[in-house]
Design a protein around this motif. Structure first.
Motif, mmCIF file in Angstrom:
data_model
loop_
_atom_site.group_PDB
_atom_site.id
_atom_site.type_symbol
_atom_site.label_atom_id
_atom_site.label_comp_id
_atom_site.label_asym_id
_atom_site.label_seq_id
_atom_site.Cartn_x
_atom_site.Cartn_y
_atom_site.Cartn_z
ATOM 1 N N GLN A 110 0.828 -1.202 0.000
ATOM 2 C CA GLN A 110 0.000 0.000 0.000
ATOM 3 C C GLN A 110 0.864 1.254 0.000
ATOM 4 O O GLN A 110 0.549 2.236 -0.676
ATOM 5 C CB GLN A 110 -0.948 -0.011 1.198
ATOM 6 N N GLY A 111 1.954 1.234 0.752
ATOM 7 C CA GLY A 111 2.866 2.369 0.728
ATOM 8 C C GLY A 111 3.564 2.511 -0.614
ATOM 9 O O GLY A 111 3.711 3.623 -1.139
ATOM 10 N N VAL A 114 1.357 4.099 -3.277
ATOM 11 C CA VAL A 114 1.298 5.558 -3.182
ATOM 12 C C VAL A 114 2.555 6.182 -3.782
ATOM 13 O O VAL A 114 2.498 7.161 -4.535
ATOM 14 C CB VAL A 114 1.123 5.989 -1.706
ATOM 15 N N LYS A 118 1.449 6.402 -7.680
ATOM 16 C CA LYS A 118 0.764 7.681 -7.432
ATOM 17 C C LYS A 118 -0.713 7.476 -7.120
ATOM 18 O O LYS A 118 -1.561 8.288 -7.492
ATOM 19 C CB LYS A 118 0.921 8.630 -8.632
ATOM 20 N N GLU A 119 -1.015 6.342 -6.451
ATOM 21 C CA GLU A 119 -2.395 6.094 -6.052
ATOM 22 C C GLU A 119 -2.704 6.865 -4.772
ATOM 23 O O GLU A 119 -1.802 7.315 -4.063
ATOM 24 C CB GLU A 119 -2.621 4.592 -5.827
ATOM 25 N N ARG A 120 -3.991 6.983 -4.484
ATOM 26 C CA ARG A 120 -4.426 7.677 -3.288
ATOM 27 C C ARG A 120 -4.792 6.653 -2.218
ATOM 28 O O ARG A 120 -5.517 5.709 -2.505
ATOM 29 C CB ARG A 120 -5.641 8.583 -3.584
ATOM 30 N N MET A 121 -4.290 6.843 -1.020
ATOM 31 C CA MET A 121 -4.606 5.937 0.082
ATOM 32 C C MET A 121 -6.001 6.251 0.600
ATOM 33 O O MET A 121 -6.296 7.385 0.971
ATOM 34 C CB MET A 121 -3.585 6.091 1.208
ATOM 35 N N GLU A 238 -7.478 -0.468 -7.874
ATOM 36 C CA GLU A 238 -6.145 -0.040 -7.477
ATOM 37 C C GLU A 238 -5.489 -1.051 -6.544
ATOM 38 O O GLU A 238 -6.160 -1.754 -5.775
ATOM 39 C CB GLU A 238 -6.220 1.327 -6.785
ATOM 40 N N SER A 240 -3.659 -0.494 -3.912
ATOM 41 C CA SER A 240 -3.833 -0.150 -2.499
ATOM 42 C C SER A 240 -5.194 -0.602 -1.977
ATOM 43 O O SER A 240 -5.356 -0.879 -0.780
ATOM 44 C CB SER A 240 -3.673 1.357 -2.292
ATOM 45 N N ASP A 292 -9.812 10.306 0.779
ATOM 46 C CA ASP A 292 -8.397 10.006 0.683
ATOM 47 C C ASP A 292 -7.721 10.285 2.013
ATOM 48 O O ASP A 292 -8.030 11.262 2.704
ATOM 49 C CB ASP A 292 -7.737 10.878 -0.393
ATOM 50 N N ILE A 294 -4.041 9.798 1.991
ATOM 51 C CA ILE A 294 -2.842 10.390 1.412
ATOM 52 C C ILE A 294 -3.188 10.848 0.001
ATOM 53 O O ILE A 294 -3.500 10.024 -0.845
ATOM 54 C CB ILE A 294 -1.699 9.390 1.369
#
Length: 295
Positions: A110-111, A114, A118-121, A238, A240, A292, A294
């Motif tokens: 997941q980290g 991001v 460039k995904e959003r948490m 995604e 994440s 979101d 992050i």
């Protein structure tokens, strides 16, 4: 179904993929105990090429793009290292404990999603992972009081190293699924993994006894099906968001470990499983309903 299918459907397909993958884990553990980890993965890989080629060639595929081929090779090499570490460790630790240790992978993934994609948490994914990780801690607390064999520590270290490789593998899976269909992904992963393992054939390869061939074929088929299912899901949601489905693998590992290897499941294991399932249900909420965490 289109690539714009509901994320919840992709989540459900990914859960099915993990269930199939966990069943393959049980088959490979049995084979590893009988003929060794290297020979198990080598012959499973060659069988997987055949199983993967049938649907891929049937679909009359176009030639893979250069970008897709780079990802096929990169993920195949990473997967070969990851598989050797994981199944070597799995042969020396109970299935439930080994799978529990791999649960650091979705958290790392997941980290990485991001940072690299460039995904959003999403808040639900973060909370789901936290609950799942809490379940893992409960399980490990219970396993710490169980009697383990002399190779258990080395097995656990191998599984942890495999989990780090798997976290990066999840990111590659997401990138790969956006460039290639599930049949292509499954076929080329089998080809690259088999070629990597084949480099050591002159020193370590042995023909498997005839009695083990059916289980090798079953393991190869399960691996191909799970790859296709996970690729389908990662093309539609995604990384994440889907990463927490890895936690469901513990439930299957506990079941198969008990049924096939007489590995007992205690109350801490059951309590941890409840937390894992709850975390996955929270994470399964549609991403567009979540804020979101992050940006």
């Amino acid at each position: 179904m289109s690539r714009h299918a509901a994320p919840v459907i992709a989540f459900a397909v990914a859960c099915l993929g993990i269930a199939v993958f966990s069943s393959m884990d049980a088959a490979v553990k049995a084979l590893s105990l009988a003929i060794g980890t290297y020979n198990t993965l080598l012959w499973r890989g060659f069988a997987g090429i055949g199983f993967g080629a049938i649907p891929w060639l049937w679909s009359r595929p176009a030639r893979p793009s250069r970008a897709a081929m780079r990802l096929h090779v990169e993920r195949g090499v990473v997967s070969a290292v990851m598989a050797m570490l994981f199944f070597w460790g799995l042969a020396r630790t109970p299935m439930a404990q080994a799978v529990a240790l791999t649960f650091i992978a979705p958290l790392i993934a997941q980290g990485l999603a991001v940072l690299l994609l460039k995904e959003r948490m999403k808040r639900g994914a973060l909370l789901g992972s936290a609950m799942g990780f809490g379940g893992v801690l409960v399980i490990l607390w219970g396993q710490a009081h169980a009697a383990m064999g002399p190779d258990a520590l080395l097995g656990a270290v191998a599984v942890l190293l495999s989990a780090v490789a798997y976290a990066y593998n999840i990111i590659l899976m997401r990138r790969q699924a956006q460039l290639a269909d599930p049949y292509e992904v499954a076929f080329f992963q089998s080809v690259v993994m088999a070629l990597c393992l084949a480099l050591a054939m002159p020193w370590f390869a042995h023909l498997p006894p005839a009695g083990h061939v059916p289980l090798i074929l079953v393991a190869a088929l399960l691996a191909t099906v799970s790859l296709a299912l996970l690729s389908w899901a990662y093309a539609r949601a995604e990384a994440s968001y889907l990463a927490p489905v890895e936690f469901t693998g513990f439930i299957w590992a506990s079941l198969w470990g008990f049924l096939f290897f007489d590995e007992k499941v205690g109350l801490p294991t059951l309590a941890g499983a409840v937390l894992i399932v709850a975390g996955c249900l929270i994470a399964a909420r549609a991403p567009d309903m979540e804020r979101d965490v992050i940006p």
